[in-house]
Design an enzyme around this catalytic site. Structure first.
Site, PDB file in Angstrom:
ATOM      1  N   ASP A 184       0.849  -1.150  -0.143  1.00 30.06           N
ATOM      2  CA  ASP A 184      -0.006  -0.158   0.016  1.00 30.06           C
ATOM      3  C   ASP A 184       0.910   1.262   0.202  1.00 30.06           C
ATOM      4  O   ASP A 184       0.377   2.350  -0.162  1.00 30.06           O
ATOM      5  CB  ASP A 184      -0.928  -0.035   1.074  1.00 30.06           C
ATOM      6  CG  ASP A 184      -0.482  -0.101   2.277  1.00 30.06           C
ATOM      7  OD1 ASP A 184       1.010  -0.193   2.620  1.00 30.06           O
ATOM      8  OD2 ASP A 184      -1.049  -0.083   3.559  1.00 30.06           O
ATOM      9  N   SER A 185       2.091   1.129  -0.016  1.00 35.78           N
ATOM     10  CA  SER A 185       2.974   2.311  -0.197  1.00 35.78           C
ATOM     11  C   SER A 185       2.746   2.718  -1.500  1.00 35.78           C
ATOM     12  O   SER A 185       3.393   4.042  -1.625  1.00 35.78           O
ATOM     13  CB  SER A 185       4.340   2.070   0.061  1.00 35.78           C
ATOM     14  OG  SER A 185       4.803   0.468  -0.709  1.00 35.78           O
ATOM     15  N   ASP A 189      -1.425  -6.258  -0.917  1.00 36.02           N
ATOM     16  CA  ASP A 189      -1.562  -5.761   0.525  1.00 36.02           C
ATOM     17  C   ASP A 189      -3.104  -5.255   0.779  1.00 36.02           C
ATOM     18  O   ASP A 189      -3.701  -4.580  -0.053  1.00 36.02           O
ATOM     19  CB  ASP A 189      -0.834  -4.503   0.591  1.00 36.02           C
ATOM     20  CG  ASP A 189      -0.064  -4.215   1.844  1.00 36.02           C
ATOM     21  OD1 ASP A 189      -0.372  -4.677   2.788  1.00 36.02           O
ATOM     22  OD2 ASP A 189       0.566  -3.146   1.962  1.00 36.02           O
ATOM     23  N   LYS A 195      -1.014  -9.851   2.394  1.00 32.65           N
ATOM     24  CA  LYS A 195      -0.636  -9.257   3.486  1.00 32.65           C
ATOM     25  C   LYS A 195      -1.392  -8.229   4.202  1.00 32.65           C
ATOM     26  O   LYS A 195      -2.361  -7.697   3.493  1.00 32.65           O
ATOM     27  CB  LYS A 195       0.765  -8.486   3.159  1.00 32.65           C
ATOM     28  CG  LYS A 195       1.373  -8.044   4.378  1.00 32.65           C
ATOM     29  CD  LYS A 195       2.759  -7.585   4.189  1.00 32.65           C
ATOM     30  CE  LYS A 195       2.636  -6.187   3.670  1.00 32.65           C
ATOM     31  NZ  LYS A 195       2.047  -5.087   4.690  1.00 32.65           N
ATOM     32  N   GLU A 225      -1.850  -5.738   8.014  1.00 26.46           N
ATOM     33  CA  GLU A 225      -1.047  -5.332   9.166  1.00 26.46           C
ATOM     34  C   GLU A 225      -1.815  -5.563  10.375  1.00 26.46           C
ATOM     35  O   GLU A 225      -3.110  -5.586  10.534  1.00 26.46           O
ATOM     36  CB  GLU A 225      -1.045  -3.569   8.926  1.00 26.46           C
ATOM     37  CG  GLU A 225      -0.006  -3.256   7.939  1.00 26.46           C
ATOM     38  CD  GLU A 225      -0.008  -1.823   7.949  1.00 26.46           C
ATOM     39  OE1 GLU A 225      -0.297  -1.069   8.968  1.00 26.46           O
ATOM     40  OE2 GLU A 225       0.605  -1.317   6.671  1.00 26.46           O
ATOM     41  N   GLU A 283       8.393  -4.687  11.092  1.00 28.34           N
ATOM     42  CA  GLU A 283       8.773  -3.548  10.801  1.00 28.34           C
ATOM     43  C   GLU A 283       9.372  -2.681  11.823  1.00 28.34           C
ATOM     44  O   GLU A 283       8.556  -2.525  12.649  1.00 28.34           O
ATOM     45  CB  GLU A 283       7.821  -2.504   9.977  1.00 28.34           C
ATOM     46  CG  GLU A 283       8.084  -1.371   9.413  1.00 28.34           C
ATOM     47  CD  GLU A 283       7.263  -0.777   8.208  1.00 28.34           C
ATOM     48  OE1 GLU A 283       6.402  -1.411   7.823  1.00 28.34           O
ATOM     49  OE2 GLU A 283       7.488   0.283   8.077  1.00 28.34           O
TER      50      GLU A 283
HETATM   51  O1  KIV Z   1       3.440  -1.139   1.683  1.00 21.15           O
HETATM   52  C1  KIV Z   1       4.579  -1.422   1.643  1.00 21.15           C
HETATM   53  O2  KIV Z   1       5.466  -0.914   1.256  1.00 21.15           O
HETATM   54  C2  KIV Z   1       4.732  -2.181   3.109  1.00 21.15           C
HETATM   55  C3  KIV Z   1       6.308  -2.560   3.344  1.00 21.15           C
HETATM   56  C4  KIV Z   1       6.829  -1.369   4.084  1.00 21.15           C
HETATM   57  C5  KIV Z   1       6.587  -3.845   3.884  1.00 21.15           C
HETATM   58  O3  KIV Z   1       4.107  -2.656   3.691  1.00 21.15           O
END
Ligand code: KIV
Length: 275
Positions: A45-46, A84, A114, A116, A181
């Protein structure tokens, strides 16, 4: 090359072979990662900041995430592709979480998802629905404000114990791997020893089973901020700006295009009568 599977990652941990993971968000980036031999691509999600220019991860929608997973799946057949779960797509109920995970798998085409946070109930329900889950603990950017901002987590013994307990609970719930992280290096090591599934660290030191970095950070493509844990392997952003500037100057000077970039076939004489 053979597709990277959960089994392969497990074997890598058992043999002490380090796992590499990087983010990618479109077809051309995925093609480059495919060529590198990196085992896992995270469509993280970055992308909210790096690709869409949002101020944080909260604004990103599941539709936008799916839009980015699809081209990555096309460009990188070998690495495991992790989709994500975006903020707001799994915090209402377990039913909502399973529905969102289904969308990433069915509409995006990723291999695993994934999410969080230390929510074993959510992880268990998604795994029971047949979807492999990678956990993400320590600093969880989607809820960073609850953690006091973008800070190293687990610095006290109490908070370190809480994170180790979360890791154990996620493994128990069926997660196949956990991203860790921004924690002290020794805590990264303690988590890695406490569970049998692979840990992938980001700012979590050298003792995790693998590492993950954000594509734009490691290649010098995002210059808003650079966390301490990032190693920059290239300065592609500067190279691109230099190339674009040189192009603009060539156009202004009339030194691009050159004769070799043009098509013949007619002379000015031939066209005189048409003007
Ligand atoms: O979204 C992302 O890039 C992440 C990484 C920082 C692990 O979750």
């Amino acid at each position: 090359m053979a597709k990277v599977t959960i089994q392969k990652l497990k074997e890598m941990k058992q043999k002490g072979e380090k796992i590499s993971m990087v983010t990618a968000y479109d077809y051309s980036q995925a093609v480059l990662v495919e060529k590198s031999g990196i085992e896992i691509i995270l469509v993280g999600d970055s992308l909210s900041m790096t690709m869409l220019g949002y101020p944080g991860t909260v604004n990103l929608t599941t539709d936008e995430m799916i839009h980015h997973i699809r081209p990555v799946v096309k460009g990188a057949p070998t690495p495991m592709i992790v989709g994500d779960m975006v903020f707001g797509s799994y915090n209402e109920s377990v039913t909502q979480a399973v529905a969102s995970a289904n969308r990433l798998m069915k509409e995006g085409g990723c291999d695993v998802i994934k999410l969080e946070g230390g929510r074993p109930d959510v992880v268990k329900a998604i795994v029971e629905a047949g979807i492999p889950v990678q956990g993400h603990i320590g600093l969880t950017p989607q809820t960073a404000s609850l953690l006091g901002g973008f800070k190293v987590q687990g610095k006290s013994l109490d908070s370190a114990k809480k994170i180790i307990d979360e890791a154990k609970a996620l493994e128990e719930a069926g997660a196949f791997s956990i991203v860790v992280e921004c924690v002290p290096e020794e805590l990264g090591g303690a988590i890695t020893r406490a569970i049998s599934i692979p840990t992938i660290g980001i700012g979590a030191g050298r003792l995790c089973d693998g590492q993950v970095l954000v594509f734009h950070d490691m290649l010098g493509l995002f210059d808003k901020f650079l966390p301490k844990f990032v190693k920059q392997y290239a300065q592609i952003g500067t190279e691109i700006v230099d190339a674009l500037t040189e192009y603009r100057e060539d156009v202004r000077r009339g030194s691009f295009p050159e004769e070799k970039h043009t098509f013949g076939g007619l002379t000015a004489e031939d066209l005189k009568g048409l003007q």
